[in-house]
Structures are given as C-alpha cells and as structure tokens.
Design an enzyme around this catalytic site. Structure first.
Site, PDB file in Angstrom:
ATOM      1  N   GLU A 234     -16.482  -3.434  39.517  1.00 15.76           N
ATOM      2  CA  GLU A 234     -16.344  -3.065  41.102  1.00 15.76           C
ATOM      3  C   GLU A 234     -14.999  -2.997  41.362  1.00 15.76           C
ATOM      4  OE1 GLU A 234     -20.557  -4.396  43.251  1.00 15.76           O
ATOM      5  OE2 GLU A 234     -19.282  -6.334  42.708  1.00 15.76           O
TER       6      GLU A 234
ATOM      7  N   GLU B 139     -25.288  -8.430  37.109  1.00 16.59           N
ATOM      8  CA  GLU B 139     -25.748  -9.517  38.270  1.00 16.59           C
ATOM      9  C   GLU B 139     -27.222  -9.533  38.146  1.00 16.59           C
ATOM     10  OE1 GLU B 139     -21.761  -8.043  39.736  1.00 16.59           O
ATOM     11  OE2 GLU B 139     -23.424  -7.191  38.591  1.00 16.59           O
TER      12      GLU B 139
END
Length: 267
Positions: free
Chosen positions: A121, A141
């Site tokens: 990210e 995740e």
C-alpha cells in the site's frame, strides 16, 4: 552498479526507525527496521510522516525516494505491535503517514525483497515504482482476518486490471516483481540490490527539471485520477469497519504473533 552518492550527498540523519539522506534535490527515506523486515509500528509511522513533511516543506527537495533497509521494502503493519494496541495509522494521513495524504513532490518506491500488506500500500501511494527482479508484492490481509484499507482496495484496481486485482485481494496470493512489471505496476526492473540506485537515477532526471513544473505535473495528474479518492475511502471504511473491529481481526493478529494457524469464527 551506480553510486547514489554520485549526485552529491548533502546530509544524513541516521537516528531512529527511519533514516533520511539528502542528495541534490532528492530526499532518500529509508525504513530502518531490518530485523522485522521494516514492518511499521507507531513510532516508525510518525517518523515517516515527519520525513514526508520535510519533503513537502522544502523547495530545494524536488523528489523523494522511499525504500527499506536490509534487503526488504516493508512487511507492512507490525502485527505484534498491533496486537498490543499500537497502530501505524496517523489520523488524517493513513498508514505510515502516507497512504491518505501523499506528498506534493513526486515519490518513487525503491523495492527490494518483500513489500507486503501495508508495504504494498505504501508502494501504491508512490508515483513510480522501481523494483528488483526478485522483489515480491502482496496483500495478504484476508489470511489474517483483515482487509487492506490503506490503498490496496482503492488503488490496486486502478493500477492493474480489475480482475487481476480482485484475484490478488481475495486470495492473498503474492505478486512477483516481474509480473507486476508486465501488468504496468512497476516502472523499472533491476538486478537484485540495484533498485535504490535506479530509483535515485530516475529521481535525478526528474530533479533536473523545473521544480514548479514538476510539482504542477504531479498535482494535475494526481487530482485528475484521485478526485473521488475521499469518497472511495469513506465508502470503503464504512464497509470494512466491522471487519477491522471483529474478533477475527484480533485472532489473526494473535495467531501471527503466536505462530499458529488462525481459528476463524466469522464474527
């Protein structure tokens, strides 16, 4: 291999979890927690935010380069710190002080080794990505009972084909640097160990140009492609808030810290 110092080192700050090194018109920002693959905890996030503020505040710094020490970019969120209640989210700025408040100056990610979770990210929040051929990206995740809310969901489908992004987000499968380059996510591939050198070379070419023009280009392109970022993040946050507050999210972090398989409850 070229020497990043060849452009002329101005000063260096080696203290703490983040190191900064100034070259002529370039600020190299290095996450310096190699023992945990540069995972980001609260202190690291605050130090990164300070570095990005420095990049924005000084007219003599035209370009930033973000990298990690010890052969890894970043393993993302420090899950052990997260399980203990420490967060790398800066209010109003997002993960690592970057993902929701990107610098005005162009920012280049120099990726070696792993860039996973929040590491990916952070790379997505950069304008350009230079990666070693053996680097690996990944948004894992879902395997920890979490979601990637700091740009993974919002930005990855904008940078690569939507169906490929969906597969990566749903499976948690890794993305090699070679495949990332084929998909257009990575600007330049290098031999292992040379990503920072190439990123500095690219930054030097940018820094040679008119500073007002460089920042104007970044602003125009970013605002044209990110007009709906605020709304996108707001809608995403509404959807994923129950997931992040769930028992499964806590279980995922505990299981990681305890090195055992998670026991999902769906709540």
């Amino acid at each position: 291999m070229s020497d990043p110092q060849a452009t002329g080192a101005v000063s260096t700050c080696d203290d703490g979890p983040v190191q900064t090194r100034e070259l002529h018109g370039i600020l190299v920002i290095t996450i310096n927690r190699p023992k945990v693959r540069n995972a980001v905890d609260g202190a690291t996030a605050r130090a990164l935010a300070d570095a990005f503020d420095q990049l924005d505040a000084r007219d003599d710094l035209a370009v930033g380069v973000l990298t990690g020490a010890g052969g890894a970019f970043s393993a993302g969120m420090d899950l052990k710190a997260y399980a203990a209640g420490d967060t790398p989210i800066i209010p109003g700025r997002g993960f690592a002080g970057l993902t929701r408040a990107r610098p005005r100056a162009p920012l280049i990610a120099a990726v070696e080794g792993w860039a996973i979770g929040g590491g990916t990210e952070m790379a997505l929040a950069c304008d350009l990505i230079v990666a070693a051929q053996d680097a690996t990206f990944g948004l894992f995740e879902v395997t920890h009972g979490l979601v990637p809310p700091e740009g993974g969901i919002v930005r990855l489908p904008e940078r690569i084909p939507r169906n490929i992004a969906m597969e990566l987000l749903l499976t948690g499968d890794p993305l090699t640097a070679l495949r990332a380059a084929q998909l257009g996510l990575v600007n330049h591939l290098t031999a292992p160990g040379e990503a920072l050198d190439r990123a500095v070379e690219l930054a030097t070419r940018i820094a040679c140009n008119a500073p007002l023009a460089v920042r104007a280009v970044k602003r125009a392109v970013t605002e044209r492609t990110a007009f709906d970022d605020q709304d996108a993040f707001a809608e995403q946050d509404r959807i994923v808030a129950p997931v992040l507050a769930s028992q499964d999210a806590q279980e995922g972090a505990r299981a990681f810290a305890e090195k055992r398989p998670p026991r999902w409850q769906g709540r």
